[in-house]
Every structure is written in C-alpha cells, then in structure tokens.
Design a protein around this motif. Structure first.
Motif, PDB file in Angstrom:
ATOM      1  N   LEU A  11       0.828  -1.209   0.000  1.00 56.25           N
ATOM      2  CA  LEU A  11       0.000   0.000   0.000  1.00 56.25           C
ATOM      3  C   LEU A  11       0.861   1.257   0.000  1.00 56.25           C
ATOM      4  CD1 LEU A  11      -2.734  -1.157   2.534  1.00 56.25           C
ATOM      5  CD2 LEU A  11      -3.010  -0.807   0.069  1.00 56.25           C
ATOM      6  N   VAL A  12       2.045   1.148   0.602  1.00 58.15           N
ATOM      7  CA  VAL A  12       3.022   2.234   0.587  1.00 58.15           C
ATOM      8  C   VAL A  12       4.343   1.637   0.111  1.00 58.15           C
ATOM      9  CG1 VAL A  12       4.121   4.054   1.949  1.00 58.15           C
ATOM     10  CG2 VAL A  12       1.843   3.241   2.570  1.00 58.15           C
ATOM     11  N   ASP A  13       5.151   2.425  -0.569  1.00 54.26           N
ATOM     12  CA  ASP A  13       6.458   1.989  -1.062  1.00 54.26           C
ATOM     13  C   ASP A  13       6.358   0.730  -1.918  1.00 54.26           C
ATOM     14  OD1 ASP A  13       7.608   4.074   0.338  1.00 54.26           O
ATOM     15  OD2 ASP A  13       8.025   2.846   2.103  1.00 54.26           O
ATOM     16  N   PRO A  14       5.639   0.778  -3.035  1.00 54.90           N
ATOM     17  CA  PRO A  14       5.627  -0.392  -3.917  1.00 54.90           C
ATOM     18  C   PRO A  14       7.027  -0.671  -4.447  1.00 54.90           C
ATOM     19  CG  PRO A  14       4.668   1.513  -5.013  1.00 54.90           C
ATOM     20  CD  PRO A  14       4.842   1.894  -3.580  1.00 54.90           C
ATOM     21  N   PRO A  15       7.331  -1.934  -4.792  1.00 53.90           N
ATOM     22  CA  PRO A  15       8.660  -2.259  -5.318  1.00 53.90           C
ATOM     23  C   PRO A  15       9.012  -1.428  -6.549  1.00 53.90           C
ATOM     24  CG  PRO A  15       7.463  -4.252  -4.754  1.00 53.90           C
ATOM     25  CD  PRO A  15       6.485  -3.128  -4.641  1.00 53.90           C
ATOM     26  N   VAL A  16      10.301  -1.294  -6.767  1.00 49.95           N
ATOM     27  CA  VAL A  16      10.819  -0.541  -7.909  1.00 49.95           C
ATOM     28  C   VAL A  16      11.741  -1.459  -8.699  1.00 49.95           C
ATOM     29  CG1 VAL A  16      12.217   1.424  -8.645  1.00 49.95           C
ATOM     30  CG2 VAL A  16      10.683   1.653  -6.671  1.00 49.95           C
ATOM     31  N   MET A  17      11.511  -1.566 -10.008  1.00 51.74           N
ATOM     32  CA  MET A  17      12.384  -2.378 -10.850  1.00 51.74           C
ATOM     33  C   MET A  17      13.597  -1.568 -11.289  1.00 51.74           C
ATOM     34  SD  MET A  17      10.169  -4.863 -13.318  1.00 51.74           S
ATOM     35  CE  MET A  17       9.731  -3.569 -14.456  1.00 51.74           C
ATOM     36  N   GLY A  18      14.763  -2.231 -11.260  1.00 54.03           N
ATOM     37  CA  GLY A  18      15.971  -1.646 -11.811  1.00 54.03           C
ATOM     38  C   GLY A  18      16.227  -2.210 -13.191  1.00 54.03           C
ATOM     39  N   GLY A  19      17.438  -2.716 -13.409  1.00 53.66           N
ATOM     40  CA  GLY A  19      17.791  -3.253 -14.714  1.00 53.66           C
ATOM     41  C   GLY A  19      18.056  -4.741 -14.684  1.00 53.66           C
TER      42      GLY A  19
ATOM     43  N   ASN B 237      -4.967   6.424  -2.176  1.00 53.57           N
ATOM     44  CA  ASN B 237      -3.918   6.353  -3.192  1.00 53.57           C
ATOM     45  C   ASN B 237      -2.571   6.267  -2.495  1.00 53.57           C
ATOM     46  OD1 ASN B 237      -2.599   9.205  -3.077  1.00 53.57           O
ATOM     47  ND2 ASN B 237      -4.803   9.621  -3.138  1.00 53.57           N
ATOM     48  N   ALA B 238      -1.549   5.844  -3.236  1.00 56.92           N
ATOM     49  CA  ALA B 238      -0.237   5.605  -2.642  1.00 56.92           C
ATOM     50  C   ALA B 238       0.374   6.881  -2.073  1.00 56.92           C
ATOM     51  CB  ALA B 238       0.698   4.989  -3.684  1.00 56.92           C
ATOM     52  N   ALA B 239       0.148   8.028  -2.733  1.00 55.86           N
ATOM     53  CA  ALA B 239       0.725   9.286  -2.251  1.00 55.86           C
ATOM     54  C   ALA B 239       0.146   9.666  -0.896  1.00 55.86           C
ATOM     55  CB  ALA B 239       0.488  10.396  -3.266  1.00 55.86           C
ATOM     56  N   ASN B 240      -1.182   9.569  -0.747  1.00 53.49           N
ATOM     57  CA  ASN B 240      -1.800   9.905   0.533  1.00 53.49           C
ATOM     58  C   ASN B 240      -1.404   8.919   1.628  1.00 53.49           C
ATOM     59  OD1 ASN B 240      -3.664  11.783  -1.091  1.00 53.49           O
ATOM     60  ND2 ASN B 240      -4.382  12.040   0.995  1.00 53.49           N
ATOM     61  N   ARG B 241      -1.260   7.647   1.263  1.00 48.96           N
ATOM     62  CA  ARG B 241      -0.834   6.671   2.264  1.00 48.96           C
ATOM     63  C   ARG B 241       0.579   6.984   2.758  1.00 48.96           C
ATOM     64  NH1 ARG B 241      -3.925   2.966  -1.276  1.00 48.96           N
ATOM     65  NH2 ARG B 241      -2.022   2.387  -2.397  1.00 48.96           N
ATOM     66  N   TYR B 242       1.427   7.471   1.838  1.00 51.36           N
ATOM     67  CA  TYR B 242       2.784   7.888   2.222  1.00 51.36           C
ATOM     68  C   TYR B 242       2.711   9.047   3.216  1.00 51.36           C
ATOM     69  CZ  TYR B 242       7.358  10.168   1.671  1.00 51.36           C
ATOM     70  OH  TYR B 242       8.565  10.769   1.896  1.00 51.36           O
ATOM     71  N   TRP B 243       1.911  10.071   2.882  1.00 51.77           N
ATOM     72  CA  TRP B 243       1.787  11.228   3.789  1.00 51.77           C
ATOM     73  C   TRP B 243       1.202  10.811   5.131  1.00 51.77           C
ATOM     74  CZ3 TRP B 243       4.818  14.709   2.390  1.00 51.77           C
ATOM     75  CH2 TRP B 243       4.921  15.180   1.083  1.00 51.77           C
ATOM     76  N   ASN B 244       0.177   9.965   5.108  1.00 48.98           N
ATOM     77  CA  ASN B 244      -0.445   9.536   6.364  1.00 48.98           C
ATOM     78  C   ASN B 244       0.568   8.864   7.287  1.00 48.98           C
ATOM     79  OD1 ASN B 244      -2.978  10.460   5.609  1.00 48.98           O
ATOM     80  ND2 ASN B 244      -3.638   8.493   4.783  1.00 48.98           N
ATOM     81  N   ARG B 245       1.462   8.072   6.696  1.00 51.42           N
ATOM     82  CA  ARG B 245       2.448   7.352   7.495  1.00 51.42           C
ATOM     83  C   ARG B 245       3.377   8.310   8.219  1.00 51.42           C
ATOM     84  NH1 ARG B 245       6.318   3.262   4.367  1.00 51.42           N
ATOM     85  NH2 ARG B 245       7.162   5.210   3.576  1.00 51.42           N
ATOM     86  N   PHE B 246       3.875   9.311   7.524  1.00 47.72           N
ATOM     87  CA  PHE B 246       4.797  10.248   8.162  1.00 47.72           C
ATOM     88  C   PHE B 246       4.074  11.246   9.058  1.00 47.72           C
ATOM     89  CE2 PHE B 246       8.062   8.854   5.167  1.00 47.72           C
ATOM     90  CZ  PHE B 246       9.176   8.883   5.981  1.00 47.72           C
ATOM     91  N   MET B 247       2.882  11.656   8.650  1.00 46.94           N
ATOM     92  CA  MET B 247       2.160  12.631   9.462  1.00 46.94           C
ATOM     93  C   MET B 247       1.514  11.991  10.688  1.00 46.94           C
ATOM     94  SD  MET B 247       0.252  14.923   6.554  1.00 46.94           S
ATOM     95  CE  MET B 247       1.150  15.816   5.283  1.00 46.94           C
ATOM     96  N   GLY B 248       1.356  10.675  10.650  1.00 45.60           N
ATOM     97  CA  GLY B 248       0.660  10.022  11.744  1.00 45.60           C
ATOM     98  C   GLY B 248      -0.825  10.307  11.701  1.00 45.60           C
ATOM     99  N   ALA B 249      -1.382  10.308  10.463  1.00 47.61           N
ATOM    100  CA  ALA B 249      -2.783  10.688  10.264  1.00 47.61           C
ATOM    101  C   ALA B 249      -3.644   9.470   9.965  1.00 47.61           C
ATOM    102  CB  ALA B 249      -2.898  11.687   9.123  1.00 47.61           C
ATOM    103  N   GLU B 250      -4.929   9.602  10.248  1.00 48.90           N
ATOM    104  CA  GLU B 250      -5.908   8.572   9.915  1.00 48.90           C
ATOM    105  C   GLU B 250      -6.520   8.806   8.544  1.00 48.90           C
ATOM    106  OE1 GLU B 250      -6.447   5.887  11.658  1.00 48.90           O
ATOM    107  OE2 GLU B 250      -4.995   6.526  13.160  1.00 48.90           O
ATOM    108  N   GLY B 251      -6.221   9.938   7.937  1.00 48.31           N
ATOM    109  CA  GLY B 251      -6.782  10.257   6.634  1.00 48.31           C
ATOM    110  C   GLY B 251      -7.028  11.742   6.502  1.00 48.31           C
TER     111      GLY B 251
END
Length: 659
Positions: A247-255, A557-571
């Motif tokens: 839900l947050v930090d989806p994997p990232v493909m390299g090469g 969305n992934a961006a809001n889930r990222y912010w919620n994690r750092f802000m300590g928010a419920e939404g």
C-alpha cells in the motif's frame, strides 16, 4: 523540424590537460576565529544562485565524444565536443527549457530529456518529461512526439535499444482516452514511432534489454496495493511470477541482472522486512546481489545493460563496488587519482576505459573530468561554479549528536570560509525536504551561500531521513511536528553546548518538507529561532492531504498513504493534524517569517503558502511574502532562484545579523 545556429554556442571544453590527482592546495594563511569569515571576500550572491555553468556530461559509446549542458543566465545549450581536444561537433541552444537528462542514441543522435508543467484533463497539472532528438548531421532538434497523435506528451521509462540493427528510443506514453500506457520505439533518423506493446491499465514500467527485448514488466493497482512482476511468455502474453501487496512503497524495478535471467528489484520479499535491492529471477525466485550491504543505487554495463556494480552513500561520500573485473580496475585507478575529492561516476565508454567523473574537494565547488585510462590523462572539462574561488569554498564537517530520547542524529555543519576554530557563530538550521531523503557531504550552493555571509549552517539527517538504515527511517513515522522537529532544535542545543554557535542567534530555513519544519519552528518551538524562511513549505496538513486526494481522484492512493504514514494521520479528515499545522497555529508565531513559493509548483500547491500568509496577517504577526512567477518546486530557473537567495539572505541579515 527547426534548425539552430551554432554561432553563439561557446566551447567550454578545456584544451589543457591537468592531472586529476592534482588538487588545489588550501590557503595555508587562512585565519581562524568566529569573526574572520568576512576576512575572505565572498562572491556576489548571484554567483551561488546561478544555474550550474556545466552539467549532465555524457560520454558516447566509443568515448570519443562528450555531450553536456552549459548555461548562461536562463539560456541552456547542449554541446557535443570531441575527446580529447575539445573540437565542437555540434549542439543546440534550447533556451529556457529545463533539461533533466541526456542519452546517446547511436553516434550521431542525442536524446535531450526536458520537463515542463502540463495540465491533464480535469485541471490536473503535473510536471511531465518530454524529449527532443538532436541530429548532429545538421544540428536540428525534433520533438519525440511530432509524429504521435492522441497521446499525452509525457515520456515514461526511457531506454535506448538496438532494434532491427538500428538504435531506437524506447519509451512509454499514455493515450488520450483511457490513460493506458503503450510502449513505443522511435527511429531517430526518420522520427517515426511504432507500438511495441499495448498495456493493461495498471502497467507501470518495463525492463528493456539493449537489443529491445522486454525482459519484464511491473503492474501496480492503486486501490489495493497489488504489485505484480511479470515476464513475457510470447508476443503480448505475460505471466505473473511474483506479487506482493504494498500500500506504501511499492517495489521498484531496476535493470537486468548479471546473467540476464534476473532483474534488480528494490522490494521487501518478506512482509515487514526492509526494502533493499535484490535479484528477482524470471522464474519468480529471489537471489542475493553479488555485493555486500545495502546499496543506494546500482550500476549497469554501458554496452550489455547488465548489472556490474553498486554505489553506497556514506557519511564522507560515495563508495563503489564492482563485480566486473575491468570496471573494478578502472575505478581503483580513479580513486587513487582523486583521493580526498569524493569522485562520483557519471558516465563511461563501452570498453570501460574512458570515464566521466564528477568530483569536489575542500577548495573547489565541483568539476567534471574526462579520464582516459589508456592514455593516462585526466582533463577538467567544466566546473559547476567557476566564479567561486578556492578560498571561498566553505568547509563542511561531518557531525553527529544525541537527540533528547538518545537517538543519534548524523548531519553536516558548514562553516563560514576562513573559520577553522568556530566559537559563538550565528547559525542557520537548514533541514532537507522529502522527508524521506537525506543530505550528503557535498558542495550545496544554498548552504554555501549562507555560509559565505558569515553563518554556520546545520544540515541534520533527522529521523525519517532515508539512506541511513530502516530503523532511522521508521523512527520518523508519525513524527511530523514531533520528534522530527525536535531533532532540529536538539542540534541547536548540542552545537551551543560545544560553544560552536550562539543559541541566541539562530534562524531556520528550508524548502518543501524543510519549509514545513521552518514554519513549525516559528510556531511550535518558541524561543529557539529568531526568524524562519519557508520555501514552498507545507503549512496545513489536512489541506495538503485533500489536495493530493483531489489530484489522484481518490483519497485511497499511494501518495496519501505515504503522507499519512509520516504525518501520523488517519486520513484527510483527521483533525488532530491541525495541532501540527503551522497555518492553524499562526497566533503562536514567535519569530518573523519569510514565505517564498513558485507559482508553477506542481508538488506543493501555492495555496499552502497563501493560506499561511493569510493566517499570519489575521493574527497580526510579522511576515513577508515573495511570489516566484514561472517557478516550479525545484527552483529550476536562474532568475527566480537568485531572487529567492537574495530575499533569504536579506531577511537573515535583518533579523539575525552575522556580525
């Protein structure tokens, strides 16, 4: 197609060969003491605020040509020169365009990747990547999209590959109707494109081999966080071989991996495990990297495209490891030649014997070097800030201090030029943005500009910063306006205890998340700071979450889930965020505040600053507001960047004089 004259393009490649191991010696006559910073005459502020004079240097496959970007004022030009010797082969004036990257497409064409703000249907404005092809035969520029209709002009996941024996630009673009992404191949000679792959709605990126094969692709669903690693089973047929929910930090493909049967992926293979680079096989089985530790980034062979090295960000600079013996030998030679100057690999030839290296040292602001191992030579091709002299470069010291709860906070302290035994200096706390990024030990034009005016500058890697281990990152979750904030003032306390700074003469300056920290310092930490400067800072946390949800068309969305994690928010409706929103606490502002924001910011909306200004005005608090017309989130324009710097220094000198 438009032709561009070369008459006004300046040749910046030096004709003089200089040994890379020869660093300029520091001035042995430097004086010491807190008041001696001004004994060294600093350059004008505009020198620091200028765009780098030389950047983005990329070698051709044969190592006989170099493409680079030079800047005069707001005008950028791309030049191509021969190596060695520096004969001008071609180039183009691209004007006030923001150039983000360069890539060779065969020996005679160059892809210039730029970015600009673009409005999507529904009013969504985002910064998008675009591309132009420079044809060196006639010095013409043509848009990647000139023969593509019904697509958004946004290049994604760009590769260069040999397809049917010809170099091609492989990239993704969204269509106009369904936002689905298709994979295209563009011939730089004819400028004709063809579709290689029509994707599913959730396709996000591809791994493309140098011969144009699609080795793997990634799918990601915003609503439930399902991420899938897929391999091609036949033309248009894809099979999922590994998946996870992120839900947050989806994997990232390299090469491509070392043997061609794996792909480098930044992920957490087991729930709760740290996300690190590993090799994911085309059979869905995980394998370790051929390197120890947790690399910051990976390096691939310029010809085969396969993994050959890893780069590690460490306290004193970058460290490299290579599994390819030839690459390892080349880099050992470079490290010996650039000892003490933090060499960084920029580009190299297909045979790994010619390299572009960027380095900076105690007495220079950073330069690009062409190193030819076979010829035994190293030429300085260009300097970032040539008007900053050796004695005007401020010393950067690596520090670490203990936060109130005992956590170790690493960081960097930049001293005014000429000060070697600091005592009682005025201080600027300069937190980075992100917040999940980190400051590094390197020449920073903004920090150096403030130091040149007599200020010590503290850049702390507070909890929540990345690149310092999972524990350090996770310690910042939920700590916006809490321990992430007090980590900064704990640094002030520590420096004061050492006698390095005067605790009564401290201001805070920051951009993006650092701008939030500056506003929070002025409204939530009374008595610590004499003034605060916020550049594109967040002021109202709930409003920021609402704006992001509106942009994404959904709150989940992934961006809001990222912010919620750092802000300590419920939404988006979590009213507890108001207690840590400077715009809601304007009546507590205990220091004058300077607000600066670009009108074309697509990352943090200008409304975050206008809301703060209105709140301060209603509360009768001291503030100034500076609007930067035509500026984005990254201060990409010289004119507005220089204005930001001038306004910031004037504000500091008014409210916290250095002398």
């Amino acid at each position: 197609m438009r032709r561009l004259a070369l008459a006004c393009l300046a040749l910046v490649v030096s004709a003089t060969s200089t040994g890379a191991q020869e660093a300029v010696a520091p001035d042995a006559a430097r004086e010491t003491g807190p008041t001696l910073a001004m004994s060294i005459t600093p350059p004008p502020l505009e020198v620091y605020g200028r765009l780098p004079a030389y950047e983005l240097s990329v070698l051709s496959a044969a190592g006989d040509r170099v493409a680079h970007v030079v800047t005069q004022g707001e005008v950028r030009a791309v030049l191509v020169n021969t190596l060695p010797g520096g004969e001008l082969v071609g180039g183009a004036r691209v004007g006030e365009v923001k150039i983000r990257d360069l890539a060779w497409v065969g020996p005679d064409h160059l892809l210039i990747i730029t970015s600009a703000a673009m409005e999507y249907p529904g009013g969504l404005e985002v910064e998008v990547a675009q591309g132009e092809v420079l044809d060196l035969a006639n010095n013409s520029l043509r848009s990647v999209f000139q023969n593509l209709s019904d697509v958004y002009r946004n290049m994604l996941s760009v590769h260069v590959a040999q397809i049917d024996g010809k170099p091609q630009i492989v990239f993704e673009a969204q269509n106009d109707d369904t936002y689905q992404i298709a994979l295209y191949a563009l011939d730089p000679v004819t400028m004709r494109s063809r579709v290689l792959e029509r994707n599913q709605p959730n396709t996000r990126s591809y791994v493309v081999t140098p011969d144009g094969r699609r080795l793997a692709r990634a799918n990601y669903r915003q609503n439930d966080g399902l991420w899938q690693f897929q391999v091609e089973q036949g033309p248009g047929a894809w099979r999922t071989v590994w998946s996870t929910t992120a839900l947050v930090d989806p994997p990232v493909m390299g090469g491509e991996g070392p043997e061609g049967d794996t792909v480098a992926v930044l992920a957490s293979p087991v729930a709760g495990a740290p996300a690190i680079w590993r090799l994911l096989g085309l059979d869905g089985v995980w394998r370790p990297l051929p390197f120890e530790g947790d690399p910051s980034s990976l390096l691939y062979h310029p010809r085969t495209g396969r993994l050959i090295g890893a780069a590690y960000r460490e306290a004193e600079g970058w460290r490299y490891e290579f599994s390819d013996p030839g690459a390892a030998r080349t880099w050992r030679s470079i490290e010996r030649a650039f000892q003490g100057r933090d060499p960084q690999l920029v580009s190299w030839s297909d045979d790994l014997r010619k390299t572009m290296v960027f380095s900076w040292g105690p007495t220079d602001a950073g330069a690009y070097h062409f190193v030819d191992l076979d010829a035994g030579r190293a030429d300085v091709l260009g300097e970032q800030y040539p008007d900053i002299g050796p004695d005007q470069v401020a010393e950067i010291r690596t520090i670490a201090y203990e936060a109130a709860d005992g956590m170790s906070i690493p960081g960097y302290l930049t001293l005014p030029p000429g000060v070697t035994e600091p005592r009682g200096l005025p201080l600027v706390v300069f937190p980075h943005g992100g917040p999940a990024v980190r400051d590094e030990k390197q020449f920073d034009w903004w920090a150096q500009a403030m130091a040149s005016r007599g200020y010590a500058v503290l850049q702390p890697n507070f909890r929540g910063s990345s690149g310092l281990g999972l524990d350090h990152l996770e310690a910042g979750y939920g700590e916006w306006g809490r321990k992430m904030q007090t980590d900064l003032s704990d640094g002030v306390r520590w420096l004061a205890e050492q006698g390095i700074v005067d605790p009564a003469r401290v201001c805070i300056v920051g951009a993006s998340y650092g701008g939030y920290a500056a506003l929070a310092g002025a409204t939530m930490e009374s008595g610590v700071y004499r003034c605060a400067v916020s550049v594109a800072g967040v002021s109202d946390l709930r409003a920021m979450l609402r704006w992001t949800a509106d942009r994404m068309g959904r709150s989940n969305n992934a961006a809001n889930r990222y912010w919620n994690r750092f802000m300590g928010a419920e939404g988006v409706g979590d009213r507890s965020l108001d207690q840590r929103s400077p715009a809601q606490l304007a009546d507590r502002a205990a220091a004058p505040i300077l607000l600066i924001h670009g009108r074309d910011d697509t990352v943090v909306p200008y409304s975050q600053t206008s809301t703060m200004a209105s709140a301060l005005r209603r509360a009768g608090k001291s503030y100034q507001l500076v609007e930067l017309e035509g500026e984005d989130h990254w201060l990409s324009r010289a004119e507005t960047r220089q204005r930001m710097l001038t306004e910031t220094i004037a504000f500091l000198e008014t409210h916290n004089p250095a002398n």
